[in-house]
Design a protein around this motif. Structure first.
Motif, PDB file in Angstrom:
ATOM      1  N   GLN A 182      10.353  12.392   5.462  1.00 30.98           N
ATOM      2  CA  GLN A 182       8.927  12.328   4.949  1.00 30.98           C
ATOM      3  C   GLN A 182       8.643  12.502   3.416  1.00 30.98           C
ATOM      4  N   LEU A 183       9.809  13.500   3.048  1.00 36.61           N
ATOM      5  CA  LEU A 183       9.841  13.827   1.585  1.00 36.61           C
ATOM      6  C   LEU A 183      10.161  12.276   0.805  1.00 36.61           C
ATOM      7  N   LEU A 184      11.171  11.691   1.283  1.00 34.66           N
ATOM      8  CA  LEU A 184      11.419  10.493   0.542  1.00 34.66           C
ATOM      9  C   LEU A 184      10.375   9.397   0.362  1.00 34.66           C
ATOM     10  N   GLY A 185       9.737   9.582   1.837  1.00 31.58           N
ATOM     11  CA  GLY A 185       8.894   8.409   1.762  1.00 31.58           C
ATOM     12  C   GLY A 185       7.604   8.922   1.179  1.00 31.58           C
ATOM     13  N   GLN A 186       7.315  10.121   0.908  1.00 27.76           N
ATOM     14  CA  GLN A 186       6.133  10.719   0.179  1.00 27.76           C
ATOM     15  C   GLN A 186       6.506  10.426  -1.386  1.00 27.76           C
ATOM     16  N   ALA A 187       7.627  10.621  -1.844  1.00 25.49           N
ATOM     17  CA  ALA A 187       8.106  10.115  -3.043  1.00 25.49           C
ATOM     18  C   ALA A 187       8.030   8.727  -3.513  1.00 25.49           C
ATOM     19  N   ALA A 188       8.111   8.296  -2.584  1.00 26.92           N
ATOM     20  CA  ALA A 188       8.202   6.336  -2.607  1.00 26.92           C
ATOM     21  C   ALA A 188       6.686   6.248  -2.847  1.00 26.92           C
ATOM     22  N   TYR A 189       5.881   6.848  -2.172  1.00 29.18           N
ATOM     23  CA  TYR A 189       4.314   6.806  -2.066  1.00 29.18           C
ATOM     24  C   TYR A 189       4.002   7.233  -3.529  1.00 29.18           C
ATOM     25  N   ASN A 236      15.042   6.245  10.333  1.00 29.97           N
ATOM     26  CA  ASN A 236      15.047   6.312  11.882  1.00 29.97           C
ATOM     27  C   ASN A 236      16.045   5.289  12.143  1.00 29.97           C
ATOM     28  N   TYR A 237      16.145   4.051  11.457  1.00 30.29           N
ATOM     29  CA  TYR A 237      17.074   3.258  11.894  1.00 30.29           C
ATOM     30  C   TYR A 237      18.528   3.683  11.812  1.00 30.29           C
ATOM     31  N   ASN A 258       8.097  -3.400  11.885  1.00 30.49           N
ATOM     32  CA  ASN A 258       9.311  -2.613  11.749  1.00 30.49           C
ATOM     33  C   ASN A 258      10.304  -2.641  12.896  1.00 30.49           C
ATOM     34  N   ASN A 259      10.226  -4.031  13.459  1.00 27.08           N
ATOM     35  CA  ASN A 259      11.309  -4.160  14.782  1.00 27.08           C
ATOM     36  C   ASN A 259      12.624  -3.914  14.410  1.00 27.08           C
ATOM     37  N   SER A 295       0.901  -1.242  -0.083  1.00 26.48           N
ATOM     38  CA  SER A 295       0.027  -0.106   0.004  1.00 26.48           C
ATOM     39  C   SER A 295       0.775   1.314   0.020  1.00 26.48           C
ATOM     40  N   GLN A 296       0.454   2.188  -0.644  1.00 28.89           N
ATOM     41  CA  GLN A 296       1.342   3.529  -0.520  1.00 28.89           C
ATOM     42  C   GLN A 296       1.813   4.026   0.862  1.00 28.89           C
ATOM     43  N   GLU A 297       0.725   3.911   1.901  1.00 28.93           N
ATOM     44  CA  GLU A 297       1.191   4.199   3.282  1.00 28.93           C
ATOM     45  C   GLU A 297       2.421   3.335   3.731  1.00 28.93           C
ATOM     46  N   THR A 298       2.225   2.203   3.225  1.00 31.53           N
ATOM     47  CA  THR A 298       3.360   1.153   3.670  1.00 31.53           C
ATOM     48  C   THR A 298       4.812   1.511   3.098  1.00 31.53           C
ATOM     49  N   HIS A 299       4.481   1.855   1.885  1.00 26.38           N
ATOM     50  CA  HIS A 299       5.649   2.344   0.973  1.00 26.38           C
ATOM     51  C   HIS A 299       6.527   3.575   2.083  1.00 26.38           C
ATOM     52  N   LYS A 300       5.769   4.453   2.271  1.00 32.85           N
ATOM     53  CA  LYS A 300       6.281   5.553   2.791  1.00 32.85           C
ATOM     54  C   LYS A 300       6.703   5.467   4.447  1.00 32.85           C
ATOM     55  N   ARG A 301       6.011   4.465   5.063  1.00 31.56           N
ATOM     56  CA  ARG A 301       6.425   4.217   6.202  1.00 31.56           C
ATOM     57  C   ARG A 301       7.818   3.266   6.331  1.00 31.56           C
ATOM     58  N   ILE A 302       8.052   2.349   5.522  1.00 32.88           N
ATOM     59  CA  ILE A 302       9.289   1.655   5.216  1.00 32.88           C
ATOM     60  C   ILE A 302      10.415   2.640   4.989  1.00 32.88           C
ATOM     61  N   VAL A 303      10.100   3.806   4.242  1.00 28.46           N
ATOM     62  CA  VAL A 303      11.258   4.581   4.080  1.00 28.46           C
ATOM     63  C   VAL A 303      11.632   5.440   5.181  1.00 28.46           C
TER      64      VAL A 303
END
Length: 336
Positions: free
Chosen positions: A64-71, A34-35, A261-262, A21-29
């Protein structure tokens, strides 16, 4: 940062499509950034922070920008199919929203590990209906609906009957050409949907990575991270069906509840990748490693909706998706 429009390669639609899902793409980035923040001594976090500052933003804003672009990659308006008779060109089927095929651009988001090299010369091809080894009713419905339809190749190209031509975007001359990296194509490959050999998603990632290296633009780098679709098993087994949409909804719904995301799992996953050489600008070997992992580990989610079957798979593929982005970010910070 204001969203950049890139030579008509992007669109403004907001509907979801099939992929993670688009939101999952964003969260992964965001979780990859964060890691890095939590592990500055073993990642290129300081260079990432410097990169954020050079772009007049905080690391959090950059994430946020990188994640939104992946989205946003799922919203590209760059792939139109045209009616074999009418010549009318559209970017989605009328029934697509109900069956999770909202944009035809999503057909560039596969890497088929059930087959070897494709007709283009790629080590692994992309979506190709006639080469599928697993499929379902959605795949067959699309092939029936689009039988004989052709990829829009602009004015003066293919037409419907009586020269009917409602071209909307030269998808063959722009989109397919962009993703034709180190491979070959001719238009006859794309004049009937049911036989179209779409370029694989690692070529999409490589195209945008090259654009990032040339420009330093963070949005272009973010587009690269849509390649976490390679950790979505349906995209490496290659089917639009077989619980595709329900699995992706499950991942989004349980992302936080099941701690997918452990960070310890992300650390373990990082060690399973062979990092890219600093002096190499080709990221596809790393991307293919991600695809091979999801193909080997995730096949059960094509056939099972059991919560714990899905959980076991998600605890493998989501940390590996985050780890893949960490590797890509590490490389991106030293490759320019």
């Amino acid at each position: 940062m204001k969203k950049i429009i890139l030579c008509a390669a992007l669109g403004a639609a907001t509907l979801n499509v099939h992929a993670f899902s688009q939101e999952t793409h964003k969260r992964i980035v965001i979780d990859a950034v964060n890691y890095m923040a939590q592990n500055p001594s073993t990642t290129q976090y300081q260079k990432l922070a410097n990169y954020a500052a050079a772009n007049n933003m905080s690391v959090s804003a950059l994430a946020q920008l990188l994640g939104q672009a992946a989205y946003d990659v799922d919203d590209f308006e760059d792939t139109f199919f045209c009616g074999a008779i009418t010549g009318d060109c559209v970017q989605a089927p009328l029934w697509g929203a109900a069956e999770s095929i909202v944009k035809y651009t999503s057909y560039w988001h596969f890497q088929n590990h059930t087959q070897g090299a494709d007709i283009h010369g790629n080590d692994f091809g992309g979506y190709n209906y006639q080469e599928l080894t697993v499929w379902g009713s959605v795949d067959s419905m699309a092939a029936t609906w689009l039988k004989g339809d052709y990829l829009d190749d602009g004015h003066g190209g293919e037409t419907g009957w009586f020269r009917a031509d409602d071209t909307r975007y030269n998808s063959y001359g722009i989109t397919e050409a962009n993703y034709r990296i180190d491979s070959q194509s001719n238009y006859s490959m794309y004049d009937d949907f049911e036989e179209m050999p779409f370029q694989p998603i690692d070529n999409l990632g490589q195209y945008w990575y090259q654009k990032y290296l040339q420009s330093g633009n963070p949005q272009l780098l973010g587009f690269v991270f849509h390649t976490t679709d390679l950790l979505q098993p349906h995209h490496t087994w290659t089917t639009s069906d077989l619980n595709h949409a329900s699995w992706e909804s499950w991942v989004k719904d349980y992302y936080d509840q099941e701690n997918l995301n452990n960070m310890q799992l992300v650390q373990d996953a990082l060690e399973s990748f062979d990092p890219l050489a600093t002096n190499s600008q080709d990221i596809r070997p790393l991307l293919t490693q991600g695809g091979a992992f999801s193909y080997a580990q995730g096949g059960i989610v094509l056939n099972s909706k059991d919560h714990y079957d899905r959980l076991n798979t998600a605890k493998l593929v989501i940390p590996h998706a985050i780890a893949m982005v960490v590797h890509l970010l590490n490389h991106a910070m030293v490759a320019r």
